[in-house]
Every structure is written in structure tokens, then in C-alpha cells.
Design a protein around this motif. Structure first.
Motif, short mmCIF file in Angstrom:
data_model
loop_
_atom_site.label_atom_id
_atom_site.label_comp_id
_atom_site.label_asym_id
_atom_site.label_seq_id
_atom_site.Cartn_x
_atom_site.Cartn_y
_atom_site.Cartn_z
N VAL A 123 0.75 -0.03 -2.47
CA VAL A 123 1.77 -0.11 -3.56
C VAL A 123 1.49 -1.72 -3.91
O VAL A 123 2.10 -1.61 -4.71
CB VAL A 123 3.74 0.61 -2.86
CG1 VAL A 123 4.32 0.21 -3.52
CG2 VAL A 123 2.94 2.18 -2.38
N ALA A 124 2.01 -2.09 -3.35
CA ALA A 124 2.42 -3.93 -3.79
C ALA A 124 1.29 -4.10 -4.42
O ALA A 124 1.44 -4.93 -5.94
CB ALA A 124 2.14 -4.78 -2.60
N CYS A 125 -0.53 -3.87 -4.23
CA CYS A 125 -1.50 -4.48 -4.98
C CYS A 125 -1.29 -3.57 -6.12
O CYS A 125 -2.35 -3.73 -7.33
CB CYS A 125 -2.45 -4.73 -3.91
SG CYS A 125 -2.15 -5.51 -2.37
N ASP A 126 -0.99 -2.31 -6.32
CA ASP A 126 -1.34 -1.97 -7.47
C ASP A 126 -0.19 -2.08 -8.35
O ASP A 126 -0.73 -2.43 -9.44
CB ASP A 126 -0.38 -0.11 -7.13
CG ASP A 126 -0.49 0.96 -8.44
OD1 ASP A 126 -1.76 1.04 -8.68
OD2 ASP A 126 0.46 1.44 -8.35
N ALA A 127 0.99 -2.55 -8.11
CA ALA A 127 1.96 -2.90 -8.86
C ALA A 127 1.65 -4.37 -9.31
O ALA A 127 1.29 -5.03 -10.20
CB ALA A 127 2.98 -3.02 -8.40
#
Length: 312
Positions: A123-127
Motif C-alpha cells: 500500500v505504501a509503495c503504491d502511494a
């Protein structure tokens, strides 16, 4: 007067929180040719959390803080870094990232702490990388990384089949309260499955979802007492075979009036279902007073899956 240099703030930072899980029911079939066991399980996400902070970097690196941080690998064997690599392959991103994991979920405790890190990293790297993947696309990548990662991404309560990654959301009413007896010693999931095979001669019955109808009914009704009576873990005897001392927190929880008590996943964390938030605190106090846990935690459930807390 000498001024201390101030470290520059990162140009961009994404903070994500992901929950741990317990298996309200875990039914295990015979090992198949690929070495895996077919499962029918009911996951529930609990309010014991990992936090992952992603910042830009030239490389893909990882640091860890929090409880048992020294036990967490920081090389490519870490599931969070594996999740980052899987996301990069899927999207064609060649950027680096630094991940900082703040541990709240027990390490090797049967509560999917590593999977929570992986879900949070996705989720963090997608953002951070603005890859813009949909939640179903992230779930596909999560399933590639690990059987529990998909559920941690989804959260709440769900039925898992296959290796646990084929998920169906489960209708749940109300809130449930838990106390956990946590051991600093971990249990190997693979060793637990090996012990399971030895105990059953390699020929247990196939998973049967019908066996968990009372548990699903208890969830739909929000009936904590019925849920406690329906808790089930096929791996519990194997966990006790590997770590006989787990019988002690199980007994303490029963003597202290827990509605149900179970080894979480492959252990060694013992989860006790309470009547209320106050009763969960009382169960935690009983664990502490009896000396049967290295740490105790309390939590409510179900909670949401991995979510962005802040993005600067």
C-alpha cells in the motif's frame, strides 16, 4: 552556542498501518504433491498493528524498530521487501524505497506480523510511486507474496481457502475483545505443519467448510459466547507437541473465564476471547500474574486491513 545540524525532512513520506490476524477456525487437509496443505480458515483482523513508513531512496532498504525488532531480517528474505519487488515487477517501476517497520505484532507468533509488513509495504509503495493500482490488483500481488498477505490487505473477517489466499468476506456483527499471551520464543510454521503430518500420519481429512457453520452463525449474530465455543485450530496439537508449555496459558485463560481460547495459527501466541473490553484486561492481568507469557496484549476485532495513515 553550537547549533546541532537538523536532518532534512524527506521530500515525500507515506505511513501505512496494517493489522495482525487470528484464525478463528483453521482446518487443514493432507499435504499435496506441491508440499502445501489445503486450508479452510476464518481470519479475523485484530487491533494489534504494524506501521510501515516508506520514503524515497536510491536503493530498496529496510530498518526495523519495536518489540523483537532484532529478530526481523532486513535482507531480501523479508516479506516486505519481497512485496516491494513484486509490485515493481508488476508495474515496471525501477525506483528505490526505504521502508521502516515499527513492530507491534508478535514476531513468529502466528499472527501474521511479516504478512502485515508486506501488505503495508504494498500500500505504501503504491502511494509513494503513484502506481495507481486497484485494490483487486494489489490483492493479486499480495497472493503472490504470501498466503496471509491478501487477508491483511483486506482486513475485517473473511473465509480463506486454498492456501488461505482465496478470500470471501464474512458478515460479522458487533465487536469482539481478545487478550493475547505472547511468547518471545517463536514457532516455525513449517515445523508445525511437519508435526501435524506426523501426528496424523499424513492422512487427515480434507477441509470441510460445513464444519464451521456454527462459527459463521455466531459471527453473523455477534454472539461472543457462541463464537468462543466454536473456535477451532487443527494445528493446535502440533503446536503443543513442539512447545508443551503452551498448555499453561491455555489453562490460565480457561480458569479465568475466557469464552474460548485457542493457539493463534501455528503459534505460539495464545488468544483468549473475552466477554468485554474490561474482561480482556482481566485475562491479560491473569496471564501476567501467572507468569505464563513474556508479554500480554489486548485487542478488539474486527478492524480494517492495511490503510494509509498519512502521505506528506
Amino acid at each position: 552556542m553550537t547549533l546541532t545540524p537538523v536532518e532534512p525532512l524527506p521530500e515525500h513520506e507515506v505511513r501505512v498501518r496494517a493489522p495482525g490476524k487470528i484464525n478463528l477456525s483453521l482446518r487443514v487437509g493432507a499435504r499435496e504433491a506441491d508440499g502445501y496443505h489445503p486450508l479452510t480458515t476464518v481470519f479475523q483482523a485484530v487491533s494489534v498493528f504494524e506501521e510501515v513508513v516508506a520514503t524515497p531512496s536510491d536503493e530498496r532498504t529496510l530498518t526495523v524498530s519495536g518489540a523483537q525488532a532484532d529478530l526481523v531480517p532486513t535482507d531480501s528474505s523479508n516479506l516486505a521487501l519481497q512485496a516491494v519487488e513484486a509490485l515493481a515487477r508488476r508495474t515496471g517501476v525501477d525506483e528505490g524505497v526505504h521502508l521502516h517497520l515499527d513492530k507491534g505484532v508478535p514476531v513468529a507468533g502466528g499472527m501474521a506480523g511479516g504478512s502485515a509488513d508486506a501488505a503495508a509495504a504494498l500500500v505504501a509503495c503504491d502511494a509513494l510511486w503513484h502506481t495507481g493500482l486497484s485494490r483487486p490488483e494489489l490483492l493479486e500481488i499480495a497472493a503472490e507474496v504470501g498466503a496471509d498477505v491478501s487477508f491483511i490487505l483486506m482486513g475485517h473477517t473473511a473465509v480463506g481457502q486454498g492456501r488461505g489466499h482465496l478470500l470471501t468476506p464474512a458478515l460479522t456483527r458487533g465487536e469482539f475483545y481478545w487478550a493475547f499471551a505472547v511468547q518471545d520464543r517463536g514457532l516455525s510454521t513449517s515445523a508445525c505443519y511437519q508435526a501435524f503430518d506426523e501426528l496424523h500420519g499424513g492422512e487427515p481429512g480434507a477441509p470441510d467448510p460445513e464444519l464451521d457453520v456454527p462459527l459463521m452463525q455466531a459471527l453473523r449474530a455477534g454472539d461472543a459466547r457462541a463464537l468462543g465455543a466454536a473456535l477451532h485450530n487443527d494445528l493446535q496439537l502440533a503446536s503443543l507437541e513442539l512447545d508443551p508449555h503452551l498448555a499453561e496459558p491455555l489453562a490460565v485463560a480457561e480458569d479465568s473465564g475466557a469464552l474460548g481460547v485457542i493457539v493463534s495459527g501455528s503459534g505460539p501466541t495464545v488468544a483468549a476471547l473475552a466477554r468485554s473490553r474490561q474482561h480482556a484486561l482481566a485475562l491479560a492481568a491473569a496471564f501476567t500474574a501467572s507468569g505464563v507469557a513474556d508479554r500480554v496484549l489486548t485487542a478488539s476485532a474486527p478492524v480494517a486491513g492495511a490503510r494509509v495513515l498519512s502521505s506528506d
